[in-house]
Design an enzyme around this catalytic site. Structure first.
Site, PDB file in Angstrom:
ATOM      1  N   ASP A 338       6.903  -7.367   5.818  1.00 23.59           N
ATOM      2  CA  ASP A 338       6.529  -8.657   5.220  1.00 23.59           C
ATOM      3  C   ASP A 338       7.158  -9.834   5.951  1.00 23.59           C
ATOM      4  O   ASP A 338       6.802 -10.985   5.702  1.00 23.59           O
ATOM      5  CB  ASP A 338       6.932  -8.710   3.736  1.00 23.59           C
ATOM      6  CG  ASP A 338       5.842  -8.107   2.851  1.00 23.59           C
ATOM      7  OD1 ASP A 338       4.726  -7.869   3.353  1.00 23.59           O
ATOM      8  OD2 ASP A 338       6.119  -7.874   1.655  1.00 23.59           O
ATOM      9  N   ARG A 369      -3.058  -8.670   9.055  1.00 26.90           N
ATOM     10  CA  ARG A 369      -1.992  -9.607   9.428  1.00 26.90           C
ATOM     11  C   ARG A 369      -1.726  -9.637  10.932  1.00 26.90           C
ATOM     12  O   ARG A 369      -1.304 -10.674  11.456  1.00 26.90           O
ATOM     13  CB  ARG A 369      -0.697  -9.294   8.659  1.00 26.90           C
ATOM     14  CG  ARG A 369      -0.798  -9.746   7.216  1.00 26.90           C
ATOM     15  CD  ARG A 369       0.484  -9.522   6.444  1.00 26.90           C
ATOM     16  NE  ARG A 369       0.411 -10.239   5.177  1.00 26.90           N
ATOM     17  CZ  ARG A 369       1.234 -10.040   4.161  1.00 26.90           C
ATOM     18  NH1 ARG A 369       2.202  -9.156   4.254  1.00 26.90           N
ATOM     19  NH2 ARG A 369       1.106 -10.745   3.057  1.00 26.90           N
TER      20      ARG A 369
END
Ligand code: DC
Length: 673
Positions: A338, A369
């Site tokens: 993250d 991502r």
């Protein structure tokens, strides 16, 4: 300190994201040096909420995160009969658990965009008596659940995908299952294993969970086990490289738990220190926290930052000569994925390339991502490559652009940091940060504001604050800012657009899209309104417009931006010392008798050449001042009052020169300290 508890400064309730304008980040012009508090951990909040909700009895949670993702968990739990008594101001929740017995036999539950809510609830629902329809928003419907479904079916549960196999929405039932041994993949999302682990105590014989593929984000699984144990669960972890977790049946017991600050959110603060080559201390964190993402600071240390852990806060310091050239690194971020986007932006400002590996699975997060990071770095002119299980960043000049965020809060929060040190970086769809950090934009602006050199000057109309604050600013050689002019400009626009000043929704949404500049001249969307904002028509309704909370939020945000990067300023208004800059080192509250204030206003009007019917009488002015005092002091949001630590000065019998001399020298003394 910058507080995380501000409302969304964009005035949008969580989830209402459509149509939000790009947010242009303001540069800080110098290294940041500040102490911040970040909101509570999302991951721990959603685990603790679920487990407390399943427990028998009343639990008290402190440090709770209030954001879209935790709201999804809270509302789902309430649907099942869990009692929730929350206090957003102090970030607490009293949770009355259902002890394994939902108050309804069937219900529709919506995880919205929250992956943790979906993956944590699904196994628990399979263990609870009842029939449950679990759904999510479009983004979550696209994310996989297959491995969890397979595990629950192997235990005898019934999970039926209503649309596409392995995806939400799903019908779930399976109460009364004994539990047993089950296999689960570890390389798609650790949330699968975490969700199954937390459901373990609800099965009469508990669960044994075998992870069949390499486990990503192991720290999140450790966090799950730690939270379960806080609520009395009996969990045996694998030993010597094994892969089996064993959870005993027997339910949970209520507990009082303090939730750590969010380490992933803190990565933005640490990265702000890195990109500005400054220093940021985040309160309440240490290397010993449950959250693996605290490991992000070790990556910064590898790049050359100094990391200081004093047990109750972590500081990242990039101010020394060596750190001035943070160097690129090779980092396996499989355990702290993250924070990979945060590292990507720091890497763009470093010396030499950075390669991130081990995060192929993040293509299935809120967005792909890896693809998003590479595309957006390239949009900013930075060379970056998609390496399959990660990416490589080659630092370079950053050119202005509107960064696309793909409804991914972490894209927005990380890329905004590049705007601190580069002109022209805007973030599309800024409201998406509400998923985990609704106050992020205020937080970011707070990072760059040095409140050490602000003089907050408040007081009612006619107290002399305009004349005095302008003269004090001049004497000190710093900027002066009349915040009242902003409220007047918003009021002028309300009247100009033909809106009803009492229609707070219409006024608030109009103000959100307004460009107000207060300098020598006051402009609204480029139109010079310097004189127009002083008319009796504007004065008559400015108290109504300035009482609208969403208007205040927007204007306070602009007021804080004004102070960004300035070496000092004098800010005058009604709530500067209490709300806008509560940390200002000097606050002065001017007051004067009403008759004196009315006489001053009359003289001011005459000096502006107003005559005849345009000139109000002394009685009219007195009545108007009293009316505005009453409105400004009694409004619910930011009422006019002296801050507890303000110096109150009655100006009734004082000359301007005398006041300016006294206040300027007091300010100099405080600023020099
Ligand atoms: O200082 P002034 O009279 O120009 O301010 C106009 C109005 O704006 C005042 O009636 C209250 C409001 N105001 C406010 O609510 N908060 C501020 N910080 C400044 C002004």
């Amino acid at each position: 300190m910058t507080s995380p508890h501000d409302d969304d400064p964009l005035g949008r309730p969580g989830g209402e994201r459509a149509g939000s304008m790009p947010y242009e980040v303001i540069g800080v012009r110098r290294p940041i040096d500040t102490v911040v508090v970040v909101p509570g951990s999302k991951s721990i909040t959603n685990r603790a909420l679920l487990v407390a909700g399943l427990a028998e009895g009343e639990s008290n949670l402190c440090g709770v995160l209030f954001a879209d993702d935790t709201a999804a968990m809270m509302s789902s739990l309430e649907t099942l009969g869990v009692g929730l008594d929350i206090d957003r101001d102090v970030c607490t929740a009293r949770v009355t658990g259902i002890g394994g017995h939902p108050s309804v036999a069937s219900a529709n539950l919506n995880a919205n965009q929250s992956g943790t809510t979906g993956r944590f609830l699904l196994p628990a629902l399979a263990a609870l008596p009842g029939r449950w329809n679990l759904d999510g928003d479009v983004q979550l419907r696209a994310r996989p659940f297959d491995d969890q479904i397979a595990a629950l079916e192997a235990l005898g549960g019934r999970v039926e995908s209503l649309d596409e196999s392995g995806r939400l929405p799903m019908l779930v039932s399976g109460a009364g299952l004994p539990g047993g041994v089950v296999e689960v993949a570890g390389d798609v999302s650790s949330q699968f294993l975490s969700g199954l682990l937390m459901s373990g105590p609800l099965f009469s014989d508990g669960l044994a969970l075998r992870v069949t593929t390499e486990l990503v984000s192991r720290p999140y699984v450790d966090m799950t086990v730690a939270v379960m144990r806080m609520f009395g669960a009996d969990v045996t972890e694998p030993i010597d490289g094994g892969s089996e977790w064993v959870v005993a049946g027997g339910g949970y017991t209520a507990a009082d738990v303090t939730i750590e600050p969010d380490a992933s959110a803190a990565s933005y603060a640490f990265a702000a220190a890195a990109v500005t080559r400054g220093r940021v201390k985040v309160a309440g964190l240490s290397r010993d926290v449950l959250q693996g993402d605290i490991g992000f600071v070790e990556v910064l240390a590898d790049m050359g930052a100094t990391v200081i852990d004093d047990g109750s806060s972590i500081t990242v310091d990039c101010t020394d000569e060596d750190a001035a050239a943070l160097v690129g690194v090779d980092a396996d971020m499989s355990q702290i994925s993250d924070t990979a986007q945060t590292l990507a932006v720091v890497a763009a400002t470093a010396e030499g390339a950075t390669t991130v590996t081990g995060i192929g699975f993040v293509r299935q997060k809120e967005t792909d991502r890896i693809g998003a990071v590479v595309t957006e770095l390239q949009r900013l002119g930075v060379a970056a490559t998609d390496d399959g299980d990660g990416f490589t960043v080659h630092p370079g000049e950053i050119s202005p652009a509107v960064v696309q965020t793909y409804d991914d809060h972490r894209m927005a929060m990380s890329f905004a940091l590049l705007g601190l040190v580069n002109e022209g970086v805007s973030i599309a769809d800024p409201g998406c940060v509400a998923k985990t950090f609704p106050g992020y934009w205020s937080f970011l602006e707070g990072l760059g504001v040095s409140t050490s050199f602000i003089l907050a000057l408040d007081g009612p109309a006619g107290s002399g604050k305009s004349t005095v604050s302008r003269a004090v600013a001049e004497a000190l050689g710093v900027a002066h800012f009349d915040t009242g002019a902003m409220y007047r400009a918003a009021t002028w626009a309300t009247l100009d657009r033909g809106l009803d000043p009492a229609d707070s929704d219409a006024v608030a949404s109009m103000v959100r899209d307004l460009s107000i500049e207060v300098a020598e001249k006051v402009t609204v969307d480029g139109v010079d309104v310097t004189r127009a904002i002083r008319t009796p028509e504007v004065t008559a309704v400015v108290s109504t417009v300035s009482a609208v909370p969403a208007v205040r939020r927007e204007l306070v945000r602009l007021q804080r931006r004004f102070a960004l990067g300035r070496p000092g300023c004098v800010v005058e208004g009604r709530d500067i010392g209490t709300v806008v800059f509560p940390d200002a080192p000097l606050k002065i509250y001017l007051t004067a008798r009403v008759d004196v204030r009315a006489t001053r206003r009359l003289a001011e009007m005459e000096s502006k050449g107003l005559t005849g019917p345009d000139l109000a009488t002394l009685d009219e002015i007195t009545a108007d001042i009293k009316r505005r005092d009453l409105a400004d002091s009694n409004r619910a949001d930011s009422p006019l009052r002296a801050a507890a630590d303000a110096v109150v000065v009655d100006t009734s019998d004082r000359s301007v020169e005398d006041l300016v001399e006294e206040i300027a020298s007091r300010t100099r003394r405080v600023w020099e300290e």
